[in-house]
Design a protein around this motif. Structure first.
Motif, PDB file in Angstrom:
ATOM      1  N   THR A 180       2.890   5.732 -13.068  1.00  0.00           N
ATOM      2  CA  THR A 180       2.592   7.089 -13.524  1.00  0.00           C
ATOM      3  C   THR A 180       3.562   8.116 -12.957  1.00  0.00           C
ATOM      4  OG1 THR A 180       0.983   7.375 -11.727  1.00  0.00           O
ATOM      5  CG2 THR A 180       0.141   6.589 -13.845  1.00  0.00           C
ATOM      6  N   GLY A 181       4.534   7.682 -12.182  1.00  0.00           N
ATOM      7  CA  GLY A 181       5.536   8.596 -11.658  1.00  0.00           C
ATOM      8  C   GLY A 181       6.705   8.751 -12.611  1.00  0.00           C
ATOM      9  N   ASN A 182       7.677   9.559 -12.201  1.00  0.00           N
ATOM     10  CA  ASN A 182       8.831   9.836 -13.045  1.00  0.00           C
ATOM     11  C   ASN A 182       9.663   8.580 -13.271  1.00  0.00           C
ATOM     12  OD1 ASN A 182      11.656  11.698 -13.433  1.00  0.00           O
ATOM     13  ND2 ASN A 182       9.759  12.531 -14.221  1.00  0.00           N
ATOM     14  N   PHE A 183      10.058   7.916 -12.195  1.00  0.00           N
ATOM     15  CA  PHE A 183      10.839   6.692 -12.323  1.00  0.00           C
ATOM     16  C   PHE A 183       9.980   5.553 -12.860  1.00  0.00           C
ATOM     17  CE2 PHE A 183      13.613   8.874  -9.239  1.00  0.00           C
ATOM     18  CZ  PHE A 183      14.837   8.673  -9.849  1.00  0.00           C
ATOM     19  N   GLY A 184       8.708   5.495 -12.444  1.00  0.00           N
ATOM     20  CA  GLY A 184       7.833   4.420 -12.892  1.00  0.00           C
ATOM     21  C   GLY A 184       7.586   4.440 -14.380  1.00  0.00           C
ATOM     22  N   LEU A 246       6.736 -10.658 -13.037  1.00  0.00           N
ATOM     23  CA  LEU A 246       7.608  -9.781 -12.262  1.00  0.00           C
ATOM     24  C   LEU A 246       6.847  -8.524 -11.867  1.00  0.00           C
ATOM     25  CD1 LEU A 246      10.408  -8.755 -11.245  1.00  0.00           C
ATOM     26  CD2 LEU A 246      10.865  -8.002 -13.591  1.00  0.00           C
ATOM     27  N   VAL A 247       6.948  -8.156 -10.597  1.00  0.00           N
ATOM     28  CA  VAL A 247       6.399  -6.890 -10.099  1.00  0.00           C
ATOM     29  C   VAL A 247       7.566  -6.018  -9.645  1.00  0.00           C
ATOM     30  CG1 VAL A 247       4.988  -5.774  -8.339  1.00  0.00           C
ATOM     31  CG2 VAL A 247       4.205  -7.904  -9.398  1.00  0.00           C
ATOM     32  N   LEU A 248       7.614  -4.790 -10.143  1.00  0.00           N
ATOM     33  CA  LEU A 248       8.630  -3.824  -9.734  1.00  0.00           C
ATOM     34  C   LEU A 248       7.926  -2.660  -9.058  1.00  0.00           C
ATOM     35  CD1 LEU A 248      11.492  -2.586  -9.715  1.00  0.00           C
ATOM     36  CD2 LEU A 248      11.027  -1.703 -12.010  1.00  0.00           C
ATOM     37  N   ASP A 249       8.233  -2.426  -7.782  1.00  0.00           N
ATOM     38  CA  ASP A 249       7.618  -1.320  -7.044  1.00  0.00           C
ATOM     39  C   ASP A 249       8.562  -0.124  -6.970  1.00  0.00           C
ATOM     40  OD1 ASP A 249       5.507  -0.191  -5.149  1.00  0.00           O
ATOM     41  OD2 ASP A 249       7.359   0.000  -3.997  1.00  0.00           O
ATOM     42  N   LEU A 250       8.035   1.036  -7.392  1.00  0.00           N
ATOM     43  CA  LEU A 250       8.794   2.281  -7.368  1.00  0.00           C
ATOM     44  C   LEU A 250       7.994   3.411  -6.721  1.00  0.00           C
ATOM     45  CD1 LEU A 250      10.143   1.915 -10.987  1.00  0.00           C
ATOM     46  CD2 LEU A 250      11.624   2.131  -8.986  1.00  0.00           C
ATOM     47  N   LEU A 251       7.011   3.060  -5.901  1.00  0.00           N
ATOM     48  CA  LEU A 251       6.160   4.078  -5.291  1.00  0.00           C
ATOM     49  C   LEU A 251       6.935   4.919  -4.279  1.00  0.00           C
ATOM     50  CD1 LEU A 251       2.876   2.040  -4.832  1.00  0.00           C
ATOM     51  CD2 LEU A 251       3.122   4.137  -6.168  1.00  0.00           C
ATOM     52  N   PRO A 252       6.602   6.204  -4.161  1.00  0.00           N
ATOM     53  CA  PRO A 252       7.309   7.095  -3.240  1.00  0.00           C
ATOM     54  C   PRO A 252       6.843   6.913  -1.804  1.00  0.00           C
ATOM     55  CG  PRO A 252       5.572   8.288  -4.362  1.00  0.00           C
ATOM     56  CD  PRO A 252       5.591   6.915  -4.970  1.00  0.00           C
ATOM     57  N   PRO A 253       7.503   7.571  -0.836  1.00  0.00           N
ATOM     58  CA  PRO A 253       7.160   7.394   0.578  1.00  0.00           C
ATOM     59  C   PRO A 253       5.702   7.694   0.908  1.00  0.00           C
ATOM     60  CG  PRO A 253       9.276   8.518   0.374  1.00  0.00           C
ATOM     61  CD  PRO A 253       8.716   8.416  -1.006  1.00  0.00           C
ATOM     62  N   ALA A 254       5.096   8.662   0.241  1.00  0.00           N
ATOM     63  CA  ALA A 254       3.737   9.075   0.584  1.00  0.00           C
ATOM     64  C   ALA A 254       2.675   8.071   0.160  1.00  0.00           C
ATOM     65  CB  ALA A 254       3.431  10.437  -0.048  1.00  0.00           C
ATOM     66  N   ARG A 272       8.506 -13.061  -9.168  1.00  0.00           N
ATOM     67  CA  ARG A 272       9.494 -12.241  -8.466  1.00  0.00           C
ATOM     68  C   ARG A 272       8.907 -10.858  -8.181  1.00  0.00           C
ATOM     69  NH1 ARG A 272      10.105 -14.198 -13.546  1.00  0.00           N
ATOM     70  NH2 ARG A 272      11.514 -12.554 -14.280  1.00  0.00           N
ATOM     71  N   VAL A 273       9.218 -10.345  -7.004  1.00  0.00           N
ATOM     72  CA  VAL A 273       8.811  -8.996  -6.601  1.00  0.00           C
ATOM     73  C   VAL A 273      10.074  -8.231  -6.217  1.00  0.00           C
ATOM     74  CG1 VAL A 273       7.460  -7.617  -4.978  1.00  0.00           C
ATOM     75  CG2 VAL A 273       6.589  -9.845  -5.749  1.00  0.00           C
ATOM     76  N   VAL A 274      10.281  -7.068  -6.832  1.00  0.00           N
ATOM     77  CA  VAL A 274      11.454  -6.240  -6.543  1.00  0.00           C
ATOM     78  C   VAL A 274      10.975  -4.922  -5.946  1.00  0.00           C
ATOM     79  CG1 VAL A 274      13.485  -5.089  -7.488  1.00  0.00           C
ATOM     80  CG2 VAL A 274      12.763  -7.302  -8.411  1.00  0.00           C
ATOM     81  N   LEU A 275      11.499  -4.582  -4.776  1.00  0.00           N
ATOM     82  CA  LEU A 275      11.108  -3.377  -4.052  1.00  0.00           C
ATOM     83  C   LEU A 275      12.203  -2.326  -4.171  1.00  0.00           C
ATOM     84  CD1 LEU A 275       9.756  -5.110  -0.809  1.00  0.00           C
ATOM     85  CD2 LEU A 275       8.469  -4.456  -2.855  1.00  0.00           C
ATOM     86  N   MET A 276      11.879  -1.187  -4.796  1.00  0.00           N
ATOM     87  CA  MET A 276      12.844  -0.096  -4.975  1.00  0.00           C
ATOM     88  C   MET A 276      12.295   1.254  -4.537  1.00  0.00           C
ATOM     89  SD  MET A 276      14.791  -0.757  -8.593  1.00  0.00           S
ATOM     90  CE  MET A 276      16.260   0.123  -8.055  1.00  0.00           C
ATOM     91  N   GLY A 277      11.061   1.305  -4.044  1.00  0.00           N
ATOM     92  CA  GLY A 277      10.432   2.578  -3.727  1.00  0.00           C
ATOM     93  C   GLY A 277      10.796   3.100  -2.352  1.00  0.00           C
ATOM     94  N   GLY A 278       9.986   4.032  -1.867  1.00  0.00           N
ATOM     95  CA  GLY A 278      10.300   4.690  -0.600  1.00  0.00           C
ATOM     96  C   GLY A 278       9.309   4.431   0.507  1.00  0.00           C
TER      97      GLY A 278
END
Length: 360
Positions: A180-184, A246-254, A272-278
């Motif tokens: 639900t975020g901008n990048f997500g 496949l799981v792609l994580d784009l969650l922010p630091p908070a 596969r799990v890909v971590l790209m968030g903060g």
């Protein structure tokens, strides 16, 4: 030429006269037509994100514009060509682990800061100096659509890089953590454009979740998160109705680690799990995943920063083909003189498919 300048962290952007970029071999000068404004740009400019950024600086990561001049090694680019300016600048003296700077935004380590001395000035300016390989030809473009192309491509390149890293194949099921975020939300659109059979979109914002369902129909299954890790994982698996590839994580630091772990552990055996968030970026807890679960299920966990060098060309082709529908996105444009207002607007209107750009 005119450019927006950040003199120190916490100070407002001010539009000033700055020196013209000086063209060298292996470089291109671009007349900037549109530059994206990141939703979290204000957090960078206040110093909250603690990015490595040498000040004073003209910020702005990426742009769309027209080639003004090329160095002698350019064999295909010509003045007047429409190009995407890729902000991921890699040093040329180490092919295996090049130092990297994100032009006008940040750097990776001391080597990235050294590279920033030459390529540090970003796209909130009338003209931009970039390495020749960072000028991605776009073909003919309607100038009126430059802001839309700029916003969509610069936003979607990040999740596209994650989906490429995860080896997404047509027909697979993808879970986008942070959908639900901008990048997500961009990741949802790109995954469908790449042929995902189904995208699972968890989140807390019911309005944003409903919007994803309206836009994409039955290929997207949304899940409202409760904050209870085990319960949320069960709900995501039920929504998938099939193994999650496949799981792609784009969650922010908070966001914290709980929703990341809940999403990651939905992945199937050999998934596969890909971590790209903060997560953990601002002195938060680090992500912990069970060793035994990873080992016995042969799960691949990969970190991914940005995207491979050929990603801009491939994403532009997706947009040209119509597979990535630019019409899904709304863009608000600001003049260069209103750069500070553009940054505030991007922060206040950080929502799925909402883009902010500056048009010098």
């Amino acid at each position: 030429m005119k450019a927006a300048v950040l003199a120190e962290f916490g100070s407002p952007l001010s539009v000033q006269e700055v020196p013209e970029p000086v063209l060298g071999s292996g470089e291109v000068v671009v007349d900037v037509v549109a530059a994206p404004v990141l939703p979290y740009a204000a957090e960078v400019f206040t110093g909250q994100r603690q990015y490595l950024l040498t000040l004073p600086v003209t910020p702005g990561a990426g742009a769309i514009g027209r080639v003004r001049a090329c160095g002698p090694d350019a064999t295909r680019l010509a003045p007047g060509d429409w190009v995407l300016c890729d902000p991921t600048v890699r040093a040329r003296d180490d092919a295996l682990t090049p130092d990297i700077t994100l032009q006008g935004l940040s750097a990776r380590g001391e080597g990235g800061l050294r590279l920033q001395r030459h390529y540090g000035q970003g796209s909130f300016a009338e003209r931009l100096l970039i390495p020749t390989e960072n000028a991605v030809p776009l073909g003919p473009l309607d100038p009126a659509e430059a802001g839309l192309w700029c916003g969509v491509l610069c936003l979607c390149l990040v999740p596209y890089g994650g989906l490429l890293a995860g080896g997404l194949q047509p027909g697979e099921t993808v879970l986008v953590s942070g959908a639900t975020g901008n990048f997500g939300s961009g990741a949802v659109a790109v995954a469908l454009a790449m042929g995902a059979a189904r995208v699972i979109a968890p989140g807390r914002d019911e309005r944003a979740l409903a919007g994803l369902e309206r836009r994409f129909g039955g290929r997207v299954s949304t899940v409202r998160l409760t904050g209870e890790e085990d319960r949320d994982r069960e709900r995501m698996l039920a929504a998938a109705g099939a193994p999650v590839d496949l799981v792609l994580d784009l969650l922010p630091p908070a966001a914290g680690t709980t929703p990341v772990r809940a999403a990651a552990m939905t992945v199937r055996e050999r998934g596969r799990v890909v971590l790209m968030g903060g997560v953990g970026m601002l002195d938060g807890d680090e992500l912990a995943l069970p060793y035994r679960w990873l080992m016995r299920n042969s799960v691949t966990v990969r970190g991914q920063w940005m995207y491979p060098r050929d990603a801009p060309v491939r994403l532009a082709a997706l947009a040209r083909s119509g597979l990535l529908d630019l019409g899904q996105f709304d863009v608000t444009e600001f003049a260069l003189g209103d750069a500070a207002a553009a940054v505030a607007h991007a922060a206040e209107h950080s929502a799925p498919f909402r883009l902010t750009v500056i048009r010098p």
